[in-house]
Design a protein around this motif. Structure first.
Motif, PDB file in Angstrom:
ATOM      1  N   ARG A   1      -4.855  -9.235  -0.979  1.00 40.14           N
ATOM      2  CA  ARG A   1      -3.683 -10.102  -1.368  1.00 40.14           C
ATOM      3  C   ARG A   1      -2.623  -9.285  -1.479  1.00 40.14           C
ATOM      4  N   ALA A   2      -2.645  -8.062  -1.926  1.00 39.97           N
ATOM      5  CA  ALA A   2      -1.508  -6.974  -2.204  1.00 39.97           C
ATOM      6  C   ALA A   2      -1.100  -6.592  -0.601  1.00 39.97           C
ATOM      7  N   LEU A   3      -1.779  -6.507   0.432  1.00 39.71           N
ATOM      8  CA  LEU A   3      -1.688  -6.147   1.519  1.00 39.71           C
ATOM      9  C   LEU A   3      -0.847  -7.143   2.302  1.00 39.71           C
ATOM     10  N   LYS A   4      -1.187  -8.551   1.967  1.00 40.16           N
ATOM     11  CA  LYS A   4      -0.379  -9.629   2.316  1.00 40.16           C
ATOM     12  C   LYS A   4       0.925  -9.571   1.993  1.00 40.16           C
ATOM     13  N   THR A   5       1.314  -9.280   0.746  1.00 42.12           N
ATOM     14  CA  THR A   5       2.677  -9.436   0.201  1.00 42.12           C
ATOM     15  C   THR A   5       3.704  -8.515   0.793  1.00 42.12           C
ATOM     16  N   LEU A   6       2.949  -7.333   1.617  1.00 42.80           N
ATOM     17  CA  LEU A   6       3.755  -6.328   2.412  1.00 42.80           C
ATOM     18  C   LEU A   6       4.558  -6.930   3.589  1.00 42.80           C
ATOM     19  N   PRO A   7       5.695  -6.374   3.980  1.00 40.17           N
ATOM     20  CA  PRO A   7       6.323  -6.637   5.344  1.00 40.17           C
ATOM     21  C   PRO A   7       5.385  -6.362   6.544  1.00 40.17           C
ATOM     22  N   GLU A   8       5.118  -7.116   7.458  1.00 37.74           N
ATOM     23  CA  GLU A   8       4.615  -6.740   8.679  1.00 37.74           C
ATOM     24  C   GLU A   8       4.620  -4.970   8.978  1.00 37.74           C
TER      25      GLU A   8
ATOM     26  N   GLU B   1       0.928  -2.970   8.634  1.00 36.36           N
ATOM     27  CA  GLU B   1       0.050  -2.313   9.649  1.00 36.36           C
ATOM     28  C   GLU B   1      -0.352  -0.819   9.432  1.00 36.36           C
ATOM     29  N   VAL B   2       0.681   0.149   8.891  1.00 39.11           N
ATOM     30  CA  VAL B   2       0.407   1.308   8.886  1.00 39.11           C
ATOM     31  C   VAL B   2      -0.949   1.746   8.308  1.00 39.11           C
ATOM     32  N   PRO B   3      -0.969   1.211   6.787  1.00 37.12           N
ATOM     33  CA  PRO B   3      -2.245   1.531   6.037  1.00 37.12           C
ATOM     34  C   PRO B   3      -3.113   1.112   6.515  1.00 37.12           C
ATOM     35  N   LEU B   4      -3.136   0.014   7.159  1.00 37.17           N
ATOM     36  CA  LEU B   4      -4.366  -0.694   7.809  1.00 37.17           C
ATOM     37  C   LEU B   4      -5.048   0.354   8.867  1.00 37.17           C
TER      38      LEU B   4
ATOM     39  N   GLU C   1       4.752   4.057  19.294  1.00 39.11           N
ATOM     40  CA  GLU C   1       5.891   4.653  19.774  1.00 39.11           C
ATOM     41  C   GLU C   1       7.115   5.083  18.716  1.00 39.11           C
ATOM     42  N   GLU C   2       6.577   5.943  17.703  1.00 41.81           N
ATOM     43  CA  GLU C   2       7.535   6.195  16.863  1.00 41.81           C
ATOM     44  C   GLU C   2       7.178   7.835  16.276  1.00 41.81           C
ATOM     45  N   THR C   3       8.097   8.261  15.721  1.00 41.53           N
ATOM     46  CA  THR C   3       7.802   9.726  15.320  1.00 41.53           C
ATOM     47  C   THR C   3       6.731   9.913  14.255  1.00 41.53           C
ATOM     48  N   SER C   4       6.183  10.796  14.238  1.00 40.44           N
ATOM     49  CA  SER C   4       4.988  11.000  13.070  1.00 40.44           C
ATOM     50  C   SER C   4       5.765  10.912  11.625  1.00 40.44           C
ATOM     51  N   SER C   5       7.123  11.421  11.530  1.00 37.13           N
ATOM     52  CA  SER C   5       7.728  11.530  10.401  1.00 37.13           C
ATOM     53  C   SER C   5       8.103  10.024   9.812  1.00 37.13           C
ATOM     54  N   ALA C   6       8.287   9.214  10.841  1.00 37.45           N
ATOM     55  CA  ALA C   6       8.667   7.704  10.304  1.00 37.45           C
ATOM     56  C   ALA C   6       7.399   6.922  10.029  1.00 37.45           C
TER      57      ALA C   6
ATOM     58  N   LEU D   1       4.170   4.792   5.685  1.00 43.46           N
ATOM     59  CA  LEU D   1       2.701   4.945   4.883  1.00 43.46           C
ATOM     60  C   LEU D   1       3.044   5.036   3.343  1.00 43.46           C
ATOM     61  N   HIS D   2       3.925   5.958   3.354  1.00 40.77           N
ATOM     62  CA  HIS D   2       4.214   6.498   1.665  1.00 40.77           C
ATOM     63  C   HIS D   2       4.868   5.143   0.853  1.00 40.77           C
ATOM     64  N   ARG D   3       5.655   4.524   1.873  1.00 35.42           N
ATOM     65  CA  ARG D   3       6.305   3.337   1.053  1.00 35.42           C
ATOM     66  C   ARG D   3       5.450   2.263   0.848  1.00 35.42           C
ATOM     67  N   ALA D   4       4.436   2.139   1.865  1.00 33.51           N
ATOM     68  CA  ALA D   4       3.658   0.920   1.883  1.00 33.51           C
ATOM     69  C   ALA D   4       2.676   1.307   0.646  1.00 33.51           C
ATOM     70  N   ARG D   5       2.290   2.554   0.474  1.00 34.30           N
ATOM     71  CA  ARG D   5       1.316   2.861  -0.548  1.00 34.30           C
ATOM     72  C   ARG D   5       1.931   2.769  -1.809  1.00 34.30           C
ATOM     73  N   GLN D   6       3.042   3.092  -2.026  1.00 27.92           N
ATOM     74  CA  GLN D   6       4.018   2.836  -3.291  1.00 27.92           C
ATOM     75  C   GLN D   6       4.186   1.274  -3.816  1.00 27.92           C
ATOM     76  N   ALA D   7       4.535   0.513  -2.525  1.00 23.76           N
ATOM     77  CA  ALA D   7       4.560  -1.145  -2.731  1.00 23.76           C
ATOM     78  C   ALA D   7       3.161  -1.501  -3.155  1.00 23.76           C
TER      79      ALA D   7
END
Length: 61
Positions: free
Chosen positions: A5-12, A16-19, A36-41, A46-52
């Motif tokens: 349920r917590a994952l479903k509250t995150l924006p798409e 996707e990244v933590p999954l 098709e993004e940089t590793s830093s992005a 991932l960090h922001r998703a884990r914080q959320a």
């Protein structure tokens, strides 16, 4: 709140990244290539998703 349920509250774009990283076991490089993004992005998202997720899980206990 459970993890699903917590994952479903995150924006798409955050969901996707933590999954991919934590459940499918992809590396940061593999995710960045796939999206098709940089590793830093990817690392940043991932960090922001884990914080959320942490906030959602702790805040609803």
């Amino acid at each position: 709140m459970d993890l699903i349920r917590a994952l479903k509250t995150l924006p798409e774009n955050y969901r996707e990244v933590p999954l991919l990283r934590d459940f499918e076991g992809l590396t940061i490089v593999e995710i960045s290539t796939r999206q098709e993004e940089t590793s830093s992005a990817v690392k940043s998202r991932l960090h922001r998703a884990r914080q959320a997720l942490r906030h959602n899980m702790v805040g609803s206990s």
